[in-house]
Design an enzyme around this catalytic site. Structure first.
Site, PDB file in Angstrom:
ATOM      1  N   ALA A   1      -1.279  -7.894   9.415  1.00 45.34           N
ATOM      2  CA  ALA A   1      -0.579  -9.174   9.290  1.00 45.34           C
ATOM      3  C   ALA A   1      -0.697 -10.007  10.556  1.00 45.34           C
ATOM      4  O   ALA A   1      -0.875 -11.226  10.502  1.00 45.34           O
ATOM      5  CB  ALA A   1       0.896  -8.922   8.963  1.00 45.34           C
TER       6      ALA A   1
ATOM      7  N   GLY B   1      -7.553  -3.673   1.988  1.00 45.50           N
ATOM      8  CA  GLY B   1      -8.640  -3.646   2.959  1.00 45.50           C
ATOM      9  C   GLY B   1      -8.072  -3.708   4.369  1.00 45.50           C
ATOM     10  O   GLY B   1      -6.855  -3.749   4.570  1.00 45.50           O
TER      11      GLY B   1
ATOM     12  N   LYS C   1      -4.562   6.286   3.159  1.00 46.29           N
ATOM     13  CA  LYS C   1      -4.995   6.101   4.557  1.00 46.29           C
ATOM     14  C   LYS C   1      -3.796   6.073   5.495  1.00 46.29           C
ATOM     15  O   LYS C   1      -3.915   6.419   6.674  1.00 46.29           O
ATOM     16  CB  LYS C   1      -5.843   4.848   4.699  1.00 46.29           C
ATOM     17  CG  LYS C   1      -5.188   3.544   4.239  1.00 46.29           C
ATOM     18  CD  LYS C   1      -4.443   2.828   5.325  1.00 46.29           C
ATOM     19  CE  LYS C   1      -3.768   1.596   4.775  1.00 46.29           C
ATOM     20  NZ  LYS C   1      -3.025   0.835   5.809  1.00 46.29           N
TER      21      LYS C   1
ATOM     22  N   LYS D   1       0.852  -1.187   0.000  1.00 46.30           N
ATOM     23  CA  LYS D   1       0.000   0.000   0.000  1.00 46.30           C
ATOM     24  C   LYS D   1       0.889   1.239   0.000  1.00 46.30           C
ATOM     25  O   LYS D   1       1.490   1.590   1.008  1.00 46.30           O
ATOM     26  CB  LYS D   1      -0.927  -0.006   1.226  1.00 46.30           C
ATOM     27  CG  LYS D   1      -1.873  -1.206   1.257  1.00 46.30           C
ATOM     28  CD  LYS D   1      -2.650  -1.291   2.548  1.00 46.30           C
ATOM     29  CE  LYS D   1      -3.548  -2.521   2.573  1.00 46.30           C
ATOM     30  NZ  LYS D   1      -4.303  -2.656   3.835  1.00 46.30           N
TER      31      LYS D   1
END
Length: 327
Positions: free
Chosen positions: A137, A133, A188, A105
């Protein structure tokens, strides 16, 4: 069941390998550093990143990229700065039939490209799928129920990955909006650093709720300006991932922000985290994109200034002092 090659021995790579092996896939885990591979093999776990999560001896561990030549699915689980190099390295051995998925990401520094764009430039012939999403981990590895999105310009490939990886602890939805899914995952992280700064400053729930909400507005504004579907930002890849990253101590971005809010210089805060803090990398790239597209992103702008040395409380005062407007 299929042959999976996972590229990257970080926390997410280890977690995916453990999960996929648990549900019957043949898994190869590739890492760039032979010494790290040897340590995982010796102790049966990654003691620094995912202690207590066993890496079964049936999972093939290797530093030889040619292991990907037998893969049906290759999953990139490397930091954003390593995606292009890794794609260039694996491209010559990749089967033409293999699907390539990415769980990273971020945005590529300099080019400002999404990671699927970077991969497709280096591996032009294979279908690319973005998986994103709310998915720490630490929780995937331990079988905590998780739901993510599989996005691709080739719907058939996204659906194939959905069917292949879905299991009792992982539910996958399909999306055609690769741009929105990837931008949600990258942007995000910026807001998560800021949420951590709020916690480091002990500002309270009101402040953080406002930050998350207005942060989502920034993400959606830039995303739609770059061609994303606005609906994506209200889904799992958008608000779902934003919530989990802004509120969990599993999040490196959140933890780095806490240190910055406590007065630790940003570079030192990142060093203490000891792993890649994607939000600090993506902030400047996102701000460049915002300026190019004329999209207002005041939270992102202030984080860039904080990363350059501005006091977090001054940044907060400037955000609170902006001219009044309609929501």
């Amino acid at each position: 069941m299929s042959n999976l090659t996972i590229l990257g021995t970080g926390g997410f790579g280890i977690a995916l390998a453990a999960m996929c092996h648990r549900y019957g896939h043949t898994v190869t885990l590739w890492g760039k550093f032979p010494e790290e591979i040897a340590e995982i093999r010796q102790y049966g776990e990654h003691r620094r990143l995912l202690p207590g999560v066993p890496v079964d001896s049936a999972i093939e561990l290797t530093a030889d990229i040619s292991a990907a030549a037998k893969a049906d699915l290759v999953i990139f689980a490397v930091p954003s700065f390593a995606v292009r190099e890794t794609a260039r390295t694996v491209s010559p051995v990749l089967p033409a039939s293999a699907v390539v998925a990415n769980v990273g990401k971020g945005l590529e520094k300099g080019s400002k490209k999404r990671l699927s764009q970077v991969i497709s430039e280096e591996i032009p012939g294979n279908p690319i799928v973005a998986l994103s999403g709310p998915s720490h981990a630490e929780e995937i590895a331990r079988g905590v129920p998780t739901t993510i999105v599989s996005a691709s310009r080739r719907r058939q490939s996204a659906e194939w990955v959905q069917e292949l990886l879905t299991n009792p602890t992982l539910r996958i939805y399909v999306s055609d909006d690769v741009t929105g899914v990837e931008l949600s995952g990258a942007l995000k992280n910026i807001i998560a650093v800021c949420a951590g700064i709020c916690d480091g400053l002990q500002l309270g729930d009101n402040t953080k709720a406002a930050l998350i909400t207005r942060g989502l507005a920034e993400i959606a504004r830039l995303g739609t300006a770059l061609g994303a579907d606005a609906a994506t930002f209200s889904g799992l890849a958008g608000v779902g991932d934003l919530i989990v990253t802004c509120t969990s101590m599993h999040s490196r971005n959140h933890r780095a922000g806490i240190l910055i809010g406590q007065g630790i210089p940003p570079e030192e805060a990142v060093r203490r985290i000891g792993m890649t803090v994607e939000g600090c990398i993506a902030a400047r790239t996102a701000w460049e994109l915002a300026q190019e597209t004329g999209v207002p992103m005041p939270i992102t702008e202030q984080l860039c200034l904080v990363l350059d040395g501005k006091a977090p409380r001054e940044a907060l005062a400037d955000l609170m002092g902006r001219p009044s407007r309609h929501e």
